[in-house]
Scaffold this motif. Sequence first.
Motif, PDB file in Angstrom:
ATOM      1  N   ASN A 244      51.345  30.079  69.534  1.00 24.12           N
ATOM      2  CA  ASN A 244      52.511  29.538  68.863  1.00 24.12           C
ATOM      3  C   ASN A 244      52.981  28.289  69.601  1.00 24.12           C
TER       4      ASN A 244
ATOM      5  N   LEU B  74      55.045  22.161  69.472  1.00 28.88           N
ATOM      6  CA  LEU B  74      55.327  22.117  68.032  1.00 28.88           C
ATOM      7  C   LEU B  74      56.014  20.809  67.641  1.00 28.88           C
TER       8      LEU B  74
ATOM      9  N   ASN C 114      59.095  31.669  69.368  1.00 30.42           N
ATOM     10  CA  ASN C 114      57.934  32.556  69.483  1.00 30.42           C
ATOM     11  C   ASN C 114      58.122  33.917  68.820  1.00 30.42           C
ATOM     12  N   VAL C 115      58.862  33.952  67.726  1.00 27.38           N
ATOM     13  CA  VAL C 115      59.102  35.228  67.051  1.00 27.38           C
ATOM     14  C   VAL C 115      58.493  35.255  65.647  1.00 27.38           C
ATOM     15  N   CYS C 116      58.749  34.228  64.840  1.00 22.97           N
ATOM     16  CA  CYS C 116      58.389  34.296  63.417  1.00 22.97           C
ATOM     17  C   CYS C 116      56.914  34.021  63.146  1.00 22.97           C
ATOM     18  N   LYS C 117      56.283  33.254  64.051  1.00 20.33           N
ATOM     19  CA  LYS C 117      54.854  32.879  63.972  1.00 20.33           C
ATOM     20  C   LYS C 117      54.541  31.879  62.863  1.00 20.33           C
ATOM     21  N   ALA C 118      55.556  31.256  62.284  1.00 17.68           N
ATOM     22  CA  ALA C 118      55.298  30.247  61.244  1.00 17.68           C
ATOM     23  C   ALA C 118      54.488  29.069  61.783  1.00 17.68           C
ATOM     24  N   CYS C 119      54.542  28.853  63.090  1.00 17.26           N
ATOM     25  CA  CYS C 119      53.847  27.695  63.678  1.00 17.26           C
ATOM     26  C   CYS C 119      52.436  28.039  64.155  1.00 17.26           C
TER      27      CYS C 119
ATOM     28  N   LYS D  41      54.517  25.233  60.842  1.00 21.98           N
ATOM     29  CA  LYS D  41      55.923  25.184  60.406  1.00 21.98           C
ATOM     30  C   LYS D  41      56.884  25.597  61.525  1.00 21.98           C
ATOM     31  N   TYR D  42      58.070  25.023  61.457  1.00 22.87           N
ATOM     32  CA  TYR D  42      59.149  25.390  62.381  1.00 22.87           C
ATOM     33  C   TYR D  42      59.997  26.455  61.702  1.00 22.87           C
ATOM     34  N   GLY D  43      59.918  27.671  62.237  1.00 17.52           N
ATOM     35  CA  GLY D  43      60.735  28.742  61.692  1.00 17.52           C
ATOM     36  C   GLY D  43      61.849  29.112  62.649  1.00 17.52           C
ATOM     37  N   CYS D  44      61.462  29.714  63.772  1.00 14.01           N
ATOM     38  CA  CYS D  44      62.457  30.190  64.739  1.00 14.01           C
ATOM     39  C   CYS D  44      62.516  29.319  65.991  1.00 14.01           C
ATOM     40  N   GLY D  45      61.385  28.748  66.373  1.00 15.13           N
ATOM     41  CA  GLY D  45      61.336  27.948  67.594  1.00 15.13           C
ATOM     42  C   GLY D  45      61.319  28.755  68.875  1.00 15.13           C
TER      43      GLY D  45
ATOM     44  N   CYS E 216      55.396  26.443  69.371  1.00 13.85           N
ATOM     45  CA  CYS E 216      56.818  26.301  69.707  1.00 13.85           C
ATOM     46  C   CYS E 216      57.122  26.856  71.090  1.00 13.85           C
TER      47      CYS E 216
END
Length: 158
Positions: A58, A24, A43-48, A37-41, A60
């Motif tokens: 993911n 990421l 592997n939880v939020c999946k924004a990336c 996108k960078y959300g949690c970094g 990240c």
Amino acid sequence: MSTHTFILNGKRVTVDVDDNLRLLWVLRDVLDVTGPKYGCGINVCKACTSHFNGKAFNPCSVKVKDVGPEDEITTIEGLPDTVGKDLHPMQEAWLEYDVAQCGYCQPGQIMAAVAKVRQAQAAGHEISDSDLDEIRNICRCGTYNRIREAIKAGAAHM
Ligand code: FES
Ligand code: FES
């Protein structure tokens, strides 16, 4: 530092970075590809969410050293090219259903949606509610209902 080569959105790229740098940050900070996108970094939020050889992943959570020269990474920036159009059908559905609110999670949502539809099609069935339940991308704005409607509409054109 060492060089790493892979295919990004249809083009071969080479970066000279630490082996353990996660993809990421290679995409966003080194290659200036900021759709993921960078959300949690972690592997939880999946924004990336992006695609690794056509499957959702993911970046990240993947170290750059684990990406090989023939591996294909596709981000939201490269998604339209996979269908040879200005917009992928899933992006068109997103516009039709006016899905995005703040927009932050939406590149990841679209990439997850496309991968999930492909997975269903490969298994020989249409996208179902239980398939949609498996998408774990977080939307802090709560656009989940519109996302589900748009995925069904986009799937019809994939
Ligand atoms: S930033 Fe990758 S899963 Fe949250
Ligand atoms: S649209 Fe704001 S986080 Fe999903």
